[in-house]
Structure formats: structure tokens, C-alpha cells
Write an enzyme that holds these catalytic residues in place. Structure first.
Site, PDB file in Angstrom:
ATOM      1  CB  SER A   1      -0.942  -0.066   1.212  1.00 17.22           C
ATOM      2  OG  SER A   1      -2.054   0.747   1.003  1.00 17.22           O
TER       3      SER A   1
ATOM      4  CG  ASP B   1      -5.571  -3.042  -4.630  1.00 18.57           C
ATOM      5  OD1 ASP B   1      -6.457  -2.338  -4.104  1.00 18.57           O
ATOM      6  OD2 ASP B   1      -4.347  -2.810  -4.533  1.00 18.57           O
TER       7      ASP B   1
ATOM      8  CG  HIS C   1      -4.668  -3.085  -0.915  1.00  8.58           C
ATOM      9  ND1 HIS C   1      -4.219  -2.282  -1.946  1.00  8.58           N
ATOM     10  CD2 HIS C   1      -4.320  -2.438   0.224  1.00  8.58           C
ATOM     11  CE1 HIS C   1      -3.634  -1.209  -1.438  1.00  8.58           C
ATOM     12  NE2 HIS C   1      -3.678  -1.281  -0.130  1.00  8.58           N
TER      13      HIS C   1
END
Ligand SMILES: *[C@@H]1O[C@H](CO)[C@@H](O)[C@H](O)[C@H]1NC(C)=O
Ligand SMILES: *[C@@H]1O[C@H](CO)[C@@H](O)[C@H](O)[C@H]1NC(C)=O
Ligand SMILES: *[C@@H]1O[C@H](CO)[C@@H](O)[C@H](O)[C@H]1NC(C)=O
Ligand SMILES: *[C@@H]1O[C@H](CO)[C@@H](O)[C@H](O)[C@H]1NC(C)=O
Ligand SMILES: *[C@@H]1O[C@H](CO)[C@@H](O)[C@H](O)[C@H]1NC(C)=O
Length: 486
Positions: A177, A429, A453
């Protein structure tokens, strides 16, 4: 599971559900790289994990400022060889660091294979790493990706000495991320300290109007439940929209979605309605982002949501959306008050009740990244208004534009000049739309079909797809080659 922030647990059941508390702006409360309760793959021994604190400068850009603070980190040296020539660093992101990651996750398997000493450094301003007395807007000026990268650089230099690592040690950074972006950028900016990186689900392109996020969510819904699911969801939102327009409709909304307060023209701001939309769309976005791996509360995935949305025995689409809401909120009332949200986000104390890391992350969106997940009904103004309502009138669109441009100038957006980094995306994602999905001469990129993700970062499990298994092997080979080369 230690170090994990539960998403929906008993203590929360008595409280209201606030969309911005659970999942908002593409971020789960507590950060996006979440370890899961009940994860079937928890292994390892916390006896090998040390927690320690590193004395870090507050402002790396100003040598006349000698203020310091304590940054938290974890060490696990159980796999390191006598040569002490491989070091892995898990970079902390927009949430509390977790000692759970010190004994599990794909990187631990790689550490065992390549005899690495493992470190995890918590990101400044998150978790227990508090650089300033509180989170006042003035104090948050030191919360930037550049400062975070410099933190990593100083940390590495110190650990080389403290843990008597080989003069030829190779540091490999891992991040998912926002921390995935940091993993790539730390290699780009400090190549003499970091030899290579695994960058997962990293939104390396800063962008204010991130409308692509919802385009991906709709693609996921289509992939899961076909056009029937997509059109039912769109239809439901149209019906909600119509109901917001008059008192009778507003009363129905209040009942259908079990709102904590009546949404009526007299008592609501127009932002309350946008929050309702934002919360309802967040039910789909949150599940799309984490789908099968992280299932969200009660192991709900997109199949679950589509099955409800196309089930016409439940009534019109808006009723099916209400059924989704009922499931996702664990039957608690839904709080859509803009003013309540803003007052929570204005709380500057470290032990505030605000969503964990929510104020800090919102600050970073206003000054560095944007990332505002707009839709037809959730306009950009709604997000920009929050910047100024939370941090002060100075934080208007001009500031956000300047910050976003600055970030892309610093790092190169989708065209970074960086080597020895493997970029990994999951096709489900929504964040992949701001990430690198194509290999170049400089770096390889892997897009994992139907993955969510950061999915490759978790420990392998029997539920993994073949594509995910292959990707983990490819990443392992990539790291193996880095460590082999002179
Ligand atoms: C954001 O992007 C969407 C899709 O490209 C566009 O329709 C919308 O007008 C944009 N909003 C702003 C404020 O630029
Ligand atoms: C909200 O409105 C409904 C219908 O008008 C009414 O029955 C209810 O008592 C109201 N609830 C609150 C909390 O004001
Ligand atoms: C549709 O919803 C009804 C009522 O909850 C339920 O009994 C039925 O099993 C559902 N149908 C499908 C196909 O899931
Ligand atoms: C933001 O505020 C500055 C002054 O602080 C002003 O010059 C600028 O025009 C404002 N931008 C917008 C988009 O309102
Ligand atoms: C890959 O990235 C490019 C550039 O952002 C984008 O236009 C394209 O749609 C992406 N492809 C996939 C499959 O995500």
C-alpha cells in the site's frame, strides 16, 4: 493475534457505525496492511521478536533543529547466518506496526530461505511512534514521505552498527500500500543503503481526483456477479438518490438503513447525505479491496454482496442494498453526521477516539497524495472541504494540487527511475489503477489475476490461487537473484 486492530468486535457493537471509522477513502481503520484475526496461517515464535526504540531526528531537512523522538521498531534475528549479510526491512505505513508481521507473512518465508535478519520500522506519527507532543496541524508539518524515507535511511545506518552486520550487507525493503510506495522510493533515493525492494499494491502516482478507484470496483462486481450485479448496485444508488430529495423519502432512508439520526432537510447538512453515499459505496469498495483474502467482517466477499444484490425476493434494489448494509454494519445504527466526523478528526491528542491513524492519513492526502475516491455523487469538493474543516482554511484545493504535483516531481509518478524493485499488483485491488503494472528495462512488474490489496504479502495458504502462488515464486526468485549478484 497480537498487534492486530480488530475491525468489528464486541466492544464496538454497542457503538454507532460510522463509515469513516471502519473503512473510508480506501483505507481500513488502522491501516491497509492488516493482519487478520483467525488467520489460519499464524506460525512462529514471538520469543525471537524484540521491540526497541530508535532515537530519530524530527526534521531531517534542517540540521539546526536538534529535536529528537523515539521511533518504534521490531527485530527478529532467528534466521540470520553467521555472515550477517542479508537484512530485510518491513516498512511501516499508514497504521500501527504489528509484531505479528515479525513471525508471519511471505517475507518471513523469504527470510528463512535467504538467512535474513528482519526489521520492521513503524512510520512516524502512527502507532506508538509519536514525534511531537500532539497531532496539531502545526506539528503535522513533519509528516511527509520525504521525512519517512530519511527515517529509514538513518535507521539502516544505525542497525548496521548495532547488529554488527557485514560491510557487504544487502538490505531488501518490503512494503504494501502506501508503504509499498515508500519501499520503491527508498531504493530510488537511497540506493547506497537499500539494495532492492518488493513494492506491493503501491499507489506511486499521486492524484487528486481518483475516480478510477470506483471504476475498478465496478469491474470487480461485474467479474463476480456479471452485469446483473452491477446494474442492481447502480439502480440501488439511484433509488437512494431519489429518496434523499423529499421528506417522505428521507424517512424511509432513516428506517431502511437504520440511521442513528433522521436525515431530514431541517436537521442535516448536504454533507450528511454524501457521507451516507460514501458509507454505502464503502461497503462494496472495502470488500473489493480485500475480497477473498481479507473477507472483511464475517468473511463477507464480493460473491456474498452480489448474491444479495441480485436476489429479487428481497424487494427493490434499495432494499437489497439495505440488506448489504445490515450485514456490513453488524446491525448497528449508521452515523452519517458530517459534524461528528469533523470533530473527531480535529482531535489532536494521541489517545483520541478518532479512527486510528485517520487524522494523520487524512493530513497526508491533503498535503502529499490526494487519492480522493470521487463518484458522481461524492464530489471532489466534499474531500477538499474536509481538508480545510479539519486542518484549517489554508488547506484548500490549491494546497492539495501543489502537494500532489510536488510528490510526483519528487519521485516520478508512474515513471520512476529506479532499479532492483519488483512492483506487484492485484487485479481486483482498486489501488492498482495508480500503480505500476508493466515491466520496463529497469524493473519487473507482476499483476496477479483476481488478487486483492497486498495479497502476496500474507503467508501462503491453501486457498491461494495458482496465479498468487506463481507470483510468490517469481518474487522469491527476484530476491534470490538480487542477493546472488555482486
Ligand atoms: C473527476 O474525474 C471524473 C472522471 O474522469 C470526472 O467525471 C469528474 O468531472 C472529475 N472531477 C473533477 C472535480 O475534476
Ligand atoms: C425520525 O423520524 C421518524 C419518522 O418521522 C420518527 O418516527 C422517529 O421518532 C424520528 N427519530 C428520531 C431519532 O428523531
Ligand atoms: C434470497 O433471499 C431470501 C430471503 O432472505 C432467501 O431465503 C433466499 O435463499 C435468497 N436466494 C438466494 C438465491 O440466495
Ligand atoms: C486557496 O487559498 C489561497 C490563499 O490562502 C488563495 O490564494 C487561493 O486562491 C485559494 N485557492 C482556491 C482554489 O480557493
Ligand atoms: C496499467 O497501467 C496503465 C497506466 O496507468 C493503465 O492505463 C492501464 O489501464 C493499466 N492496466 C491494467 C490492466 O490495470
Amino acid at each position: 493475534m497480537r498487534g492486530f486492530l480488530p475491525l468489528l468486535t464486541c466492544f464496538a457493537i454497542l457503538q454507532n457505525v460510522r463509515g469513516w471509522r471502519e473503512f473510508s477513502r480506501g483505507r481500513w481503520n488502522g491501516g491497509n496492511l492488516r493482519l487478520l484475526e483467525g488467520d489460519d496461517s499464524i506460525i512462529g515464535d514471538f520469543e525471537n521478536v524484540i521491540t526497541d526504540w530508535f532515537t530519530q531526528y524530527l526534521d531531517h531537512s534542517n540540521p539546526t533543529d536538534d529535536r529528537t523522538w523515539k521511533q518504534r521498531y521490531y527485530v527478529n534475528d532467528q534466521y540470520v547466518s553467521k555472515r550477517r549479510d542479508v537484512a530485510f526491512l518491513m516498512i511501516g505505513g499508514e497504521g500501527e506496526a504489528s509484531d505479528g508481521w515479525m513471525v508471519q507473512g511471505a517475507w518471513i518465508n523469504y527470510a528463512e530461505k535467504f538467512n535474513a535478519i528482519c526489521f520492521q520500522l513503524e512510520h512516524r506519527y502512527y502507532g506508538e511512534s509519536h514525534p511531537t507532543a500532539d497531532m496539531s496541524t502545526e506539528n503535522l508539518q513533519y509528516l511527509t514521505s520525504e521525512q519517512a524515507l530519511a527515517d529509514i535511511a538513518y535507521f539502516i545506518q544505525e542497525m548496521n552498527v548495532k547488529y554488527e552486520l557485514s560491510p557487504n550487507v544487502k538490505w531488501i525493503a518490503f512494503g504494501g500500500s502506501y508503504a509499498g510506495s515508500l519501499a520503491a522510493w527508498v531504493r530510488q533515493k537511497y540506493p547506497h543503503l537499500v539494495y532492492g525492494s518488493m513494492s506491493a499494491s503501491a499507489p506511486v502516482l499521486a492524484k487528486i481526483n481518483f475516480s478510477e478507484y470506483h471504476t475498478v470496483v465496478y469491474e470487480d462486481l461485474k467479474d463476480t456477479g456479471g452485469d446483473k450485479c452491477v446494474s442492481a448496485v447502480k439502480q440501488a444508488f439511484n433509488q437512494v438518490d431519489l429518496m434523499t430529495r423529499d421528506i417522505a423519502g428521507q424517512r424511509k432512508l432513516y428506517k431502511l438503513f437504520h440511521l442513528c439520526d433522521n436525515i431530514t432537510e431541517s436537521t442535516s447538512s448536504s454533507e450528511d447525505i454524501v457521507i451516507l453515499f460514501d458509507t454505502l459505496r464503502g461497503h462494496f469498495a472495502g470488500i473489493a479491496q480485500f475480497n477473498k483474502k481479507n473477507g472483511g467482517p464475517h468473511n463477507i466477499n464480493l460473491d456474498t454482496l452480489c448474491n444479495i444484490m441480485v436476489n429479487d425476493t428481497l424487494g427493490p434494489e434499495v432494499n437489497r442494498l439495505a440488506a448489504v448494509n445490515y450485514l456490513m454494519t453488524a446491525h448497528r445504527c449508521l452515523d452519517c453526521k458530517y459534524d461528528t466526523m469533523i470533530s473527531e478528526m480535529r482531535d489532536v491528542s494521541w489517545d483520541s477516539e478518532a479512527p486510528v491513524g485517520g487524522r494523520q492519513w487524512y493530513y497526508q492526502t491533503c498535503t502529499d497524495f490526494g487519492f480522493y475516491q470521487t463518484t458522481d455523487r461524492i464530489p471532489l469538493d466534499f474531500f477538499i472541504k474536509q481538508c480545510s474543516d479539519i486542518f484549517g482554511p489554508k488547506f484548500n484545493l490549491t494546497i492539495v494540487e501543489r502537494g500532489v504535483q510536488r510528490t510526483n516531481t519528487l519521485y516520478g509518478g508512474l515513471n520512476p527511475s529506479v532499479t532492483n524493485v519488483i512492483f506487484v499488483q492485484g487485479s481486483y485491488d482498486p489501488w492498482h489503477a495508480l500503480g505500476i503494472n508493466k515491466s520496463t528495462k529497469l524493473y519487473p512488474a507482476v499483476v496477479i489475476d483476481s488478487a486483492s490489496h497486498c495479497e502476496n504479502m500474507y503467508s501462503p495458504s491453501v486457498y491461494d490461487s495458482e496465479a498468487l502462488r506463481q507470483a510468490r515464486i517469481q518474487i522469491e526468485e527476484f530476491i534470490g537473484n538480487l542477493l546472488k549478484s555482486a
